[in-house]
Design an enzyme around this catalytic site. Structure first.
Site, PDB file in Angstrom:
ATOM      1  N   HIS A 119       0.918  -1.216   0.040  1.00 31.90           N
ATOM      2  CA  HIS A 119       0.004   0.052   0.089  1.00 31.90           C
ATOM      3  C   HIS A 119       0.692   1.176  -0.005  1.00 31.90           C
ATOM      4  CE1 HIS A 119      -3.564  -2.385   0.510  1.00 31.90           C
ATOM      5  NE2 HIS A 119      -3.237  -2.746   1.725  1.00 31.90           N
TER       6      HIS A 119
ATOM      7  N   GLU B 104      -5.002 -11.816   7.943  1.00 36.76           N
ATOM      8  CA  GLU B 104      -5.987 -10.611   7.688  1.00 36.76           C
ATOM      9  C   GLU B 104      -7.385 -10.778   7.211  1.00 36.76           C
ATOM     10  OE1 GLU B 104      -4.058  -7.531   5.490  1.00 36.76           O
ATOM     11  OE2 GLU B 104      -3.135  -8.965   4.036  1.00 36.76           O
TER      12      GLU B 104
ATOM     13  N   ASP C  97      -8.046  -4.973   6.942  1.00 41.64           N
ATOM     14  CA  ASP C  97      -8.549  -6.361   6.148  1.00 41.64           C
ATOM     15  C   ASP C  97      -9.448  -7.185   7.140  1.00 41.64           C
ATOM     16  OD1 ASP C  97      -8.068  -5.167   3.608  1.00 41.64           O
ATOM     17  OD2 ASP C  97      -5.692  -5.652   3.850  1.00 41.64           O
TER      18      ASP C  97
END
Lengths: 252, 252, 252, 252, 252, 252
Positions: free
Chosen positions: B45, B147, B173
């Site tokens: 990310h 996650e 997540d």
């Protein structure tokens, strides 16, 4: 394109300025969301060059911050390049004489007020069509740094050079030239008297005075004292301080 | 080359981890001075790719922080590249099954424990001469992310895959997969029960558990709960928050 | 555009290949003047990514060297990108089965021989106008790496996949898969027997065999043995060795 | 943040799309002023990678164009990264089966509609505070490419995959898969019949159809035929054609 | 932070210096492992600019080599920037008069010894906390180049400028100014007499003398003659020569 | 290496010149295929710096175009750097006096004709072995810009400076200095009379005259008038105009 810094000054308001040392458009995007009025790419002491300045300008463009540059030196080539890239203000270090101030003004203004060469490659994009040339001499802020004893001694002559919009004080170099150690957020009475003198003389001529600062608290105080362009540390300094504090908290 | 993260885990100590989203070696140098035990370049990310990861590693190399990477995906090509670049730990998102975990281990280990290809172009520089190969399988930390609900359901099977050194929980997540909104520093009892279960099962197998966090205060609490790899936000998040606070103070 | 590597192979000549790990167009210009027949950008273990590969290709373009790439993995996206960038040969690591070899061929060939997507953004520049498509399937060299015991066990099946122009042996990984340490310029009889077997089986099918080497002396020997694509170390390895020797001489 | 492409489609209007192959934020700024509705960074055949895509997005951000990406391949890692970088639409090559289309949708949508991981590092900047997550699944356009005979044969099944907003036809690859030469602006009746069939089937499902074109004249015609996402060549193609014409005029 | 070059000079030892023309942090890492005492980024004739210099410095930082720069010109802006970036020595071309030498010294020294502006953005990282300012004027090596007949004629006056730590001879330009062809490793008696004169006059003043050389063998000889800063070719020259030799051996 | 621009001038032919503002080697490759005789990287008003200039040179090297640079300012450091990088011509802005013209010539010529420092890092690659020095003073084109009233007033004295190969007129700045607005493709009689005077005086001295133009049509006319170095807009200007026209056509 309105220069919000000059607009603020015209209204008597102080500008809170951010300072970019990290050569990254993304870091500039982050700083552009923090609420600063203007962001200055520091090409002198920051880890920045011309293309990283362009990248930082691209990062901040969609955000309501005025793009400025501190150039590395009073050299017409780089002053022209950052203006063409879209800088709305040029802070120039080590202006110690009226002749140097005059050279800076000439580099920033199109004829007949100066000798800037025409070719606003990015700056022209963001003015309304065809209007950049018409307003650039009025919009661009020319801001010599007053940061040596020689400059203080020449203060009135420098301020009298037509075309200067503001002056910017560098406390570390100013202190050095008076035999002190380099430091920001100074409290020495001798330095504070210089600040007062600069504020007073500049005020008479409707010229804004800026100051480089190390902390937000000191900025608050200096705004109260009359400074109109107050920088808070820089991006990497803020990051280092905040990250160090976070690590300490996490480990506490 | 000693992996200080694994050393800390062996001694039962928690590691405070920084997270790099800004693609700049200089920003990495700054973060490397803030006191973190390890710094992880976030290729998933963060605004990072392979060469910016190399640059960040170069920036942090002289400082006493362990270099790690979160790879964008469980793909052997990129896992190999970041290890060759010098990563001492690989955090891999979205490991939901033991098969995926096994693939990750294989990508991180030289034969016979895995299928990593030999060519530690930068990693080999920093080990003592000729020793990188001898110790890499032991030194590199393999850290799948837990996650999703699927991963939680497969928790024991994932943890049983030989070669896993730690697992890392992504709260946003994880929450999403349970029908919640994305958030860090979660307090929902259902989530905290999952944390406890992961800590418990991993603890049985001598596997460290990491957690992504939004604030230093929450990190402190989670270290107390038993997490051993606790990240505080990321460089750009820390910068944005601190700069915004400074502006607010300056204007107050 | 003639592929001089394939031309040399058609004439039974061996190619001396350079290997680029330094992500710099200028370094590639330097290597392109050293007399190599071809230069391969190493995207697997080198400090290279897609844009640095393009830069290296730009640096070598005016020089009479054939541009090739070792891709990081057998993934259609990156294989297509390097071919579009102008690679005349693709060396692909870790091809262990005929299915993997088939996938590689498909990625490198336009229909009906494969599934490559059309858009030779740089490659198209350097062919004669409009001819790139007409000759690309014939000109591009597809070169899977044989570097594991599994690949050796599947050798004939891999070599039988239509469209393979050469195979390339990675001695470090090959040794690893047989329980040895990673090394170049190997002399173990077991390894040399494998080399002979690969040369023999490939020779039957008119497929060239390449080898990664650590020294020019070993290359000379291996050319004598029948290898047709012989790489000498890489740019950074050559630089490190030569610079170290120079320093030692200067201090002697 | 409104996706103006999807807004246009909702109103039945066609979108004129620019295509970025030059890896330069400045070139993107230029293209962003030319009047396109959207600009797509071509990571497949363009000279682009992830960080150049981010730079192009930064260049186009202040301008009223919708940022999109053609990813190099249907790989979850890169799809996630470009969405996090701010892409409002993802065009994905070589989607030949409903399973591949389903994978693409999953990569683009947060749970429960998909498996996208949360961390919109740049995308989150430009939504109103806190709203990116709330609207991303609705705002992001998922656009598989229909460019092979296999895809045409599977057309209805692909279009029936929930979550597809548009499809995009690549005429060169489509032609290749039917045994023709690669070309844009095709006039073969067999191809035009496929276009009609795709327009018809997509229209039944309220899915927009896009087309890659070589000239503005052909775009005009195709808008008339019903295409809703019409690209004109790309930046480097437009530049080459216009510069060549200018040189010819100057020399005439 | 100790300047090992000045330390060696204080002890009467000669320094073997590497020269970086390749703008790559990775190439710098390689050179930093070859055993040089110092590495100089050549911003004058090398393919280097300010940000590539910073990258090279980051690459060499963990290694025991002293970072230096040859600036492109005697211009205060760039001299300040490379010092802030961490240069421990500044080699400046074409210093032909004592006035030019004085300007160089001023640019390199903080007041009262000079006019350097304070802001050691990277240099400050690597000193012990707070000590950079205290020791910088003593630690930074100021090294004008003596490379013209005019400079030789002004030799004593240049050497008498306070603050000069060393001088560096450029044989190609020196020869040019005396009507010879450009060359390194010169043997003309007229040139060798100049070398002796410079060594003699500098020696009287405790100033070290450096020389740019083309080969390690000549360096060895020149160390014997009394030179204290001896550069061996540069990275790209070493690479070209070694790669060419390797290709020749492989083909022999 | 033959300078085709000087060759054309020697034969009385006009050169059509392209102008590079986009800092991208790929964009330069595109422009290099459009048929221009020469390409000039614009380091003054273009979005270019030294390393982007090198990249553009690398992109254009395999194509039959002569590489030139407009430097940002008449500063010896940057003039030397672009020549070392391979520029065959240097266009220098704002040469208003014979002294400034003399300085420019000195910076471009090796002794005894000037003071250029020897080290043609890239330029030396492309001459035949060992011949760069022998021919550089003859091959490199020195081209001051005549673009102010002061320069026009000093015209004969500037043209009389030995070593000038051409002069280049910047119509925007020229107009500004005469109190007009900035514009290209001017038709004011006062300006056209200046053009005639420059052509006449330069012609007497066998010096070529160049002109910056906005359109191919005007270039055609100016070639007819006697200009020998005629630039058509720049890459980004051509792109913007052509892309805008294409969008308009598509929507019509």
């Amino acid at each position: 394109m309105v220069n919000k810094v000059k607009e603020a000054w015209a209204q008597g308001r102080a500008v809170v300025n951010g300072w970019l040392a990290i050569p990254s458009a993304y870091a500039a995007e982050v700083m552009a969301q923090a609420g600063f009025d203007s962001l200055t790419v520091d090409m002198q002491h920051g880890v920045q060059d011309y293309l990283s300045t362009v990248a930082c300008f691209q990062g901040m463009q969609p955000h309501p911050v005025t793009p400025m540059v501190r150039v590395p030196w009073n050299e017409p080539g780089i002053v022209g390049k950052v203006l063409d890239a879209g800088a709305m203000g040029v802070i120039c270090p080590m202006i110690n004489t009226p002749e140097q101030a005059q050279q800076l003004v000439w580099s920033c203004r199109y004829p007949p007020e100066g000798t800037r060469s025409f070719g606003p490659i990015r700056a022209g994009i963001y003015g309304e069509a065809g209007t950049y040339f018409a307003t650039a001499n009025r919009d661009v802020a020319v801001i010599p740094m007053i940061e040596t004893k020689e400059a203080v001694d020449n203060l009135e002559a420098i301020l009298d050079v037509p075309g200067i919009d503001g002056v910017y004080i560098g406390p570390s170099d100013l202190g050095l030239s008076y035999g002190m150690k380099p430091a920001l957020d100074r409290e020495e009475p001798e330095i504070l008297r210089i600040y007062e003198r600069v504020l007073n003389e500049a005020g008479k001529r409707n010229i804004a005075v800026g100051l480089h600062n190390g902390s937000a608290g000191y900025v608050k105080k200096m705004i109260g004292m009359g400074f109109k362009l107050c920088t808070i540390s820089n991006d990497s300094g803020i990051l280092l301080q905040a990250a160090s504090a976070a690590v300490a908290t996490a480990r506490s």
